[in-house]
Design an enzyme around this catalytic site. Structure first.
Site, short mmCIF file in Angstrom:
data_model
loop_
_atom_site.label_atom_id
_atom_site.label_comp_id
_atom_site.label_asym_id
_atom_site.label_seq_id
_atom_site.Cartn_x
_atom_site.Cartn_y
_atom_site.Cartn_z
CE1 TYR A 1 -6.01 11.97 -10.62
CE2 TYR A 1 -6.56 13.43 -12.45
CZ TYR A 1 -5.91 12.31 -11.96
OH TYR A 1 -5.13 11.55 -12.80
CG ASP B 1 -1.87 1.13 1.31
OD1 ASP B 1 -1.69 2.11 0.57
OD2 ASP B 1 -2.79 1.07 2.14
CB SER C 1 1.92 14.38 -13.68
OG SER C 1 1.20 15.46 -13.16
CB SER C 2 -3.15 14.21 -14.21
OG SER C 2 -4.37 14.72 -14.73
CE LYS D 1 -1.45 11.96 -10.99
NZ LYS D 1 -0.95 10.60 -10.63
#
Length: 250
Positions: A155, A64, A141-142, A159
């Site tokens: 979110y 985890d 990343s995003s 990121k």
């Protein structure tokens, strides 16, 4: 052709989606693979089978990433199995979309930041401690970090933070020949929230309409860049963030 023969790659969150695609791409290039999963053992076993079928060595470690002791154990088990780690991809993460700032809860905030920020930070920390000289560290990343989208506050914020760490780490361990970069995918088809979203969904259509190429990012698009960053071709590229979205506004 790029080769990763005699390299060892550790990829977090590699039971499915982007992590799976990157792990299998690296295996196809000859790398030994350290898979990581949190709960989905069945999907992980399928990836193990795929990689074994390529003739590559692989182990799977349940850990985890929100627990630093689990992250440390993941790296130790990888080192025990293969003796070194040359490539680390901090990929594990979760999404939270279409949720206005006025509506998210403390529980949602804590869960997303625990996985996406805390998990990434401690993965990158262990990577810095254990990666071999001239190694490669990648953070997934995003595009929400480059193009703010309503409903993505939690979110996108989660990121964004590790991208800063990428730039710091590139400076701190660059003297060892290690490169540290991030890949910034646009919305990725058939993964995460999009694995269950119909292509006829208004939000999906909005994303398509924002893409000059008329499609979303694919896992292979991202794996292509992960291959580049892991190769000798990217040996002098560090502290960078590469957007992979086909010129989309998202």
């Amino acid at each position: 052709m790029n080769t990763l023969q005699n390299k060892v790659a550790l990829i977090t969150g590699s039971a499915r989606g982007l992590g799976k695609a990157i792990a299998e791409r690296y295996a196809a290039l000859g790398a030994s693979i350290i898979l990581n999963y949190s709960r989905d053992k069945a999907s992980t076993e399928e990836v193990v089978k795929n990689i074994t079928g390529m003739g590559a060595r692989v182990i799977a470690v349940q850990a985890d990433v929100t627990k630093p002791q689990d992250v440390a154990r993941l790296f130790q088990e990888g080192l025990k199995a293969f003796g070194k780690i040359d490539i680390v991809v901090a990929n594990a993460g979760i999404e939270l979309i279409q949720l206005p700032v006025t509506d998210f809860t403390e529980e949602q905030f804590d869960r997303v930041f625990s996985i996406n920020v805390k998990g990434s930070y401690f993965t990158l920390q262990e990577a810095a401690r254990h990666i071999a000289d001239n190694g490669r560290i990648l953070y997934i990343s995003s595009s929400t970090t480059t193009s703010p989208v309503p409903g993505m506050a939690v979110y996108g914020g989660s990121k964004t933070t590790p991208k800063y760490l990428v730039e710091i780490l590139a400076k701190e361990i660059g003297h060892r020949g290690v490169t540290v970069n991030s890949i910034i995918p646009g919305p990725v088809a058939a993964t995460g929230v999009f694995s269950e979203m119909s292509t006829g969904d208004p939000f999906y259509q909005e994303l398509l309409n924002g893409s000059p190429m008329g499609r979303l990012t694919t896992v292979d698009d991202v794996a292509d860049i992960a291959e580049f960053f892991a190769s000798d071709l990217a040996g002098f590229v560090s502290g960078q963030h590469l957007l992979v979205n086909g010129g989309s506004i998202y």
